[in-house]
Design a protein around this motif. Structure first.
Motif, PDB file in Angstrom:
ATOM      1  N   LEU A  28     -70.838 -11.100 -35.557  1.00  0.00           N
ATOM      2  CA  LEU A  28     -71.888 -10.352 -34.869  1.00  0.00           C
ATOM      3  C   LEU A  28     -72.977 -11.294 -34.396  1.00  0.00           C
ATOM      4  N   ASP A  29     -73.435 -12.156 -35.285  1.00  0.00           N
ATOM      5  CA  ASP A  29     -74.519 -13.080 -34.934  1.00  0.00           C
ATOM      6  C   ASP A  29     -74.085 -14.116 -33.900  1.00  0.00           C
ATOM      7  N   MET A  30     -72.892 -14.696 -34.092  1.00  0.00           N
ATOM      8  CA  MET A  30     -72.470 -15.792 -33.222  1.00  0.00           C
ATOM      9  C   MET A  30     -72.055 -15.308 -31.832  1.00  0.00           C
ATOM     10  N   GLN A  31     -71.478 -14.126 -31.718  1.00  0.00           N
ATOM     11  CA  GLN A  31     -71.015 -13.653 -30.414  1.00  0.00           C
ATOM     12  C   GLN A  31     -72.143 -13.117 -29.551  1.00  0.00           C
ATOM     13  N   ILE A  32     -73.293 -12.892 -30.141  1.00  0.00           N
ATOM     14  CA  ILE A  32     -74.419 -12.399 -29.354  1.00  0.00           C
ATOM     15  C   ILE A  32     -74.721 -13.341 -28.204  1.00  0.00           C
ATOM     16  N   PHE A  33     -74.728 -14.645 -28.481  1.00  0.00           N
ATOM     17  CA  PHE A  33     -75.113 -15.609 -27.436  1.00  0.00           C
ATOM     18  C   PHE A  33     -74.179 -15.558 -26.235  1.00  0.00           C
ATOM     19  N   VAL A 149     -64.050  -7.441 -35.951  1.00  0.00           N
ATOM     20  CA  VAL A 149     -64.928  -6.305 -36.258  1.00  0.00           C
ATOM     21  C   VAL A 149     -66.367  -6.632 -35.856  1.00  0.00           C
ATOM     22  N   GLY A 150     -66.842  -7.811 -36.260  1.00  0.00           N
ATOM     23  CA  GLY A 150     -68.183  -8.219 -35.881  1.00  0.00           C
ATOM     24  C   GLY A 150     -68.322  -8.445 -34.393  1.00  0.00           C
ATOM     25  N   TRP A 151     -67.290  -9.010 -33.797  1.00  0.00           N
ATOM     26  CA  TRP A 151     -67.274  -9.248 -32.353  1.00  0.00           C
ATOM     27  C   TRP A 151     -67.354  -7.918 -31.607  1.00  0.00           C
ATOM     28  N   GLY A 152     -66.563  -6.936 -32.059  1.00  0.00           N
ATOM     29  CA  GLY A 152     -66.612  -5.621 -31.443  1.00  0.00           C
ATOM     30  C   GLY A 152     -67.976  -4.974 -31.591  1.00  0.00           C
ATOM     31  N   ALA A 153     -68.594  -5.141 -32.761  1.00  0.00           N
ATOM     32  CA  ALA A 153     -69.939  -4.597 -32.965  1.00  0.00           C
ATOM     33  C   ALA A 153     -70.931  -5.249 -32.017  1.00  0.00           C
ATOM     34  N   ALA A 154     -70.762  -6.557 -31.781  1.00  0.00           N
ATOM     35  CA  ALA A 154     -71.663  -7.253 -30.856  1.00  0.00           C
ATOM     36  C   ALA A 154     -71.499  -6.729 -29.430  1.00  0.00           C
ATOM     37  N   VAL A 155     -70.257  -6.458 -29.020  1.00  0.00           N
ATOM     38  CA  VAL A 155     -70.014  -5.933 -27.674  1.00  0.00           C
ATOM     39  C   VAL A 155     -70.598  -4.531 -27.530  1.00  0.00           C
ATOM     40  N   LEU A 156     -70.428  -3.686 -28.547  1.00  0.00           N
ATOM     41  CA  LEU A 156     -71.017  -2.344 -28.504  1.00  0.00           C
ATOM     42  C   LEU A 156     -72.537  -2.423 -28.444  1.00  0.00           C
ATOM     43  N   LEU A 157     -73.099  -3.340 -29.233  1.00  0.00           N
ATOM     44  CA  LEU A 157     -74.539  -3.536 -29.223  1.00  0.00           C
ATOM     45  C   LEU A 157     -75.009  -4.007 -27.850  1.00  0.00           C
ATOM     46  N   TYR A 158     -74.234  -4.922 -27.267  1.00  0.00           N
ATOM     47  CA  TYR A 158     -74.547  -5.439 -25.931  1.00  0.00           C
ATOM     48  C   TYR A 158     -74.545  -4.310 -24.898  1.00  0.00           C
ATOM     49  N   TRP A 254     -67.417 -18.461 -22.587  1.00  0.00           N
ATOM     50  CA  TRP A 254     -67.636 -18.252 -21.159  1.00  0.00           C
ATOM     51  C   TRP A 254     -66.941 -17.017 -20.587  1.00  0.00           C
ATOM     52  N   LEU A 255     -66.055 -16.396 -21.356  1.00  0.00           N
ATOM     53  CA  LEU A 255     -65.295 -15.276 -20.805  1.00  0.00           C
ATOM     54  C   LEU A 255     -66.178 -14.110 -20.355  1.00  0.00           C
ATOM     55  N   PRO A 256     -67.190 -13.682 -21.139  1.00  0.00           N
ATOM     56  CA  PRO A 256     -68.046 -12.593 -20.640  1.00  0.00           C
ATOM     57  C   PRO A 256     -68.731 -12.937 -19.320  1.00  0.00           C
ATOM     58  N   THR A 257     -69.190 -14.191 -19.187  1.00  0.00           N
ATOM     59  CA  THR A 257     -69.835 -14.613 -17.942  1.00  0.00           C
ATOM     60  C   THR A 257     -68.838 -14.621 -16.798  1.00  0.00           C
ATOM     61  N   GLY A 269     -67.934  -2.393 -17.727  1.00  0.00           N
ATOM     62  CA  GLY A 269     -66.623  -2.924 -17.373  1.00  0.00           C
ATOM     63  C   GLY A 269     -66.290  -4.172 -18.165  1.00  0.00           C
ATOM     64  N   THR A 270     -67.273  -5.072 -18.280  1.00  0.00           N
ATOM     65  CA  THR A 270     -67.081  -6.277 -19.081  1.00  0.00           C
ATOM     66  C   THR A 270     -66.780  -5.914 -20.527  1.00  0.00           C
ATOM     67  N   GLY A 271     -67.535  -4.946 -21.050  1.00  0.00           N
ATOM     68  CA  GLY A 271     -67.305  -4.498 -22.423  1.00  0.00           C
ATOM     69  C   GLY A 271     -65.912  -3.925 -22.616  1.00  0.00           C
ATOM     70  N   GLY A 272     -65.396  -3.206 -21.603  1.00  0.00           N
ATOM     71  CA  GLY A 272     -64.057  -2.639 -21.701  1.00  0.00           C
ATOM     72  C   GLY A 272     -62.977  -3.702 -21.759  1.00  0.00           C
ATOM     73  N   TYR A 273     -63.087  -4.722 -20.917  1.00  0.00           N
ATOM     74  CA  TYR A 273     -62.111  -5.813 -20.930  1.00  0.00           C
ATOM     75  C   TYR A 273     -62.171  -6.571 -22.252  1.00  0.00           C
ATOM     76  N   LEU A 274     -63.388  -6.817 -22.723  1.00  0.00           N
ATOM     77  CA  LEU A 274     -63.527  -7.515 -24.006  1.00  0.00           C
ATOM     78  C   LEU A 274     -62.995  -6.662 -25.154  1.00  0.00           C
ATOM     79  N   ALA A 275     -63.123  -5.344 -25.037  1.00  0.00           N
ATOM     80  CA  ALA A 275     -62.635  -4.466 -26.103  1.00  0.00           C
ATOM     81  C   ALA A 275     -61.129  -4.622 -26.295  1.00  0.00           C
ATOM     82  N   VAL A 276     -60.397  -4.758 -25.195  1.00  0.00           N
ATOM     83  CA  VAL A 276     -58.946  -4.961 -25.291  1.00  0.00           C
ATOM     84  C   VAL A 276     -58.648  -6.263 -26.035  1.00  0.00           C
ATOM     85  N   ILE A 277     -59.358  -7.329 -25.688  1.00  0.00           N
ATOM     86  CA  ILE A 277     -59.143  -8.632 -26.331  1.00  0.00           C
ATOM     87  C   ILE A 277     -59.507  -8.567 -27.809  1.00  0.00           C
TER      88      ILE A 277
END
Length: 438
Positions: A28-33, A149-158, A254-257, A269-277
């Protein structure tokens, strides 16, 4: 698939959940950036190279923190080190929310990285020494799935923060929420005991000899991993760490960017693609965890690394529609999960007790030091090529390094962890039916 969990002791289960929670909150913390890079670039008018520098410096600091914390874990214990590092990186993540300029942010991210690297090293050795050898691969691979799990939480938070708040405020709120992992120490202190050589849960521990004169840790644990008996393992393990981290961070930083700026996807849309990954990453960790105990560490890592190279090339270097990219996001996340899910078990089994924390911390985190150039290289290469091309080339090279390195390591499946106290004092013992591979 999770039936093994009912066969382990209450102590093993509590340790599992403590480390699972730690890794999820780490993510969660690391994926925020990586998610807020566009907002930070806009706020301080920095270049992609400068943004890549933040990721690279964070990785370097996490490497140093991991090596230091690994040695500290050999001195003061795994559990105490875990508590210290959790608090440290949580507070530093929170402080990032109040950075007033790029320089302050760079310093705070550096400190965050130092604590993050230390938490992984202490937690990995704690897990390896607590979980019995017959389930170690499954347990440690499953714990790695907590990252998704933490990565997904970061994307939802984003998605929530950037939909409800202006970008200049949203990224700061996200970092402020990064203080949450500090709450985990209350559970760790109450529920997780410190493993000792006599209490490790390997099936053969009771039969494992205690080498004469080796009851204490080496006097110089930082240098003990370079003893002749383990030097080759240290060097090759470090090379594997370089490839593993280089591929992951070149891709995921760099993938979100890339999805937002080159594929022109919206926040949702970005969140949806990341959700699959992310879902695929979770599934990849679970499948890998079973393969580790079924076909061994080497075969599992080699298979996943080669498939990573192929998938990255297709995903980022071939002309694909957005729909095709959405579908291919699953194999991309699935295969990317296999390597990090394997490293905790493999590295822990390469070293004897007295220097295990130091060895795991060094191999895993030396990779971070060198791999720190990969996000920076992506930002630099993107000046003259597309961002997708830059990510794809860097990640493919890194995963190829993993395949090369793992071929030079022994198979460690079934190795017990209480059979030696100091490098060179005794030959390792092996569980019946699980001899080391040539």
């Amino acid at each position: 698939m999770f039936s093994w969990f009912s066969k382990v002791s209450p102590t093993e289960r509590r340790t599992f959940w403590a480390c699972f929670g730690g890794w999820a909150l780490d993510a969660l913390d690391m994926q925020i950036f990586s998610l807020v890079i566009p907002a930070i670039i806009a706020e301080w008018a920095i270049s992609k190279t400068e943004a890549g520098l933040v990721a690279s410096v964070t990785l370097i600091a996490s490497a140093l923190g991991g090596w230091f914390a690994g040695a500290l874990a050999d001195r003061i214990g795994r559990v105490r080190t875990l508590q210290v590092t959790i608090v440290f990186f949580s507070v530093c993540t929170f402080a990032c929310a109040f950075a007033q300029d790029y320089t302050q942010f760079l310093v705070l991210k550096t400190l965050q990285g130092f604590g993050f690297g230390g938490e992984w090293a202490a937690g990995a050795v704690l897990m390896a020494e607590t979980i019995r050898s017959s389930h170690r691969g499954k347990a440690m691979g499953t714990v790695q799935s907590a990252w998704s799990v933490g990565w997904g939480a970061a994307v939802l938070l984003y998605a929530a923060m950037f939909s409800l708040l202006p970008g200049a405020t949203a990224w700061r709120v996200m970092f402020a929420i990064g203080l949450l992992p500090a709450l985990l120490i209350f559970y760790v202190r109450r529920a997780v005991p410190e493993p000792t050589p006599g209490s490790m849960n390997d099936a053969l521990d009771a039969q494992a000899p205690t080498p004469s004169g080796s009851q204490h840790a080496p006097s110089l644990p930082l240098l003990g991993i370079f003893a002749p008996s383990v030097l080759r393992m240290t060097l090759v393990g470090a090379l594997l760490g370089v490839g593993a981290h280089g591929g992951y961070y070149a891709l995921m930083t760099w993938l979100p960017t890339y999805l937002k700026t080159e594929r022109h996807l919206s926040v949702l849309g970005t969140g949806g693609y990341l959700a699959v990954i992310i879902v695929a990453f979770f599934c990849g960790c679970i499948v890998c965890s079973h393969l580790l105990d079924r076909i061994g560490r080497r075969s599992t890592i080699l298979t996943f690394s080669l498939l990573c190279v192929a998938t990255v090339i297709v995903y980022l270097l071939m002309p694909l529609s957005n729909t095709a990219m959405l579908i291919l996001g699953f194999p991309l996340g699935f295969f990317a999960a296999g390597i990090p899910a394997s490293m905790g078990a493999l590295f822990s089994e390469l070293y004897p007790h007295g220097i295990r924390g130091t060895g795991v911390g060094f191999c895993y985190n030396f990779g971070r030091v060198v791999s720190a150039v990969f996000p920076l290289m992506v930002g630099h290469l993107a000046k003259t090529h597309s961002l997708g091309f830059a990510i794809g080339v860097d990640a493919a090279i890194a995963y190829a390094i993993v395949a090369l390195a793992v071929l030079m390591l022994p198979e460690t499946r079934g190795r017990t962890l209480a059979d030696a106290r100091l490098a060179g004092t005794a030959r390792p013992q092996w569980s019946a039916g699980s001899p080391p591979a040539a």
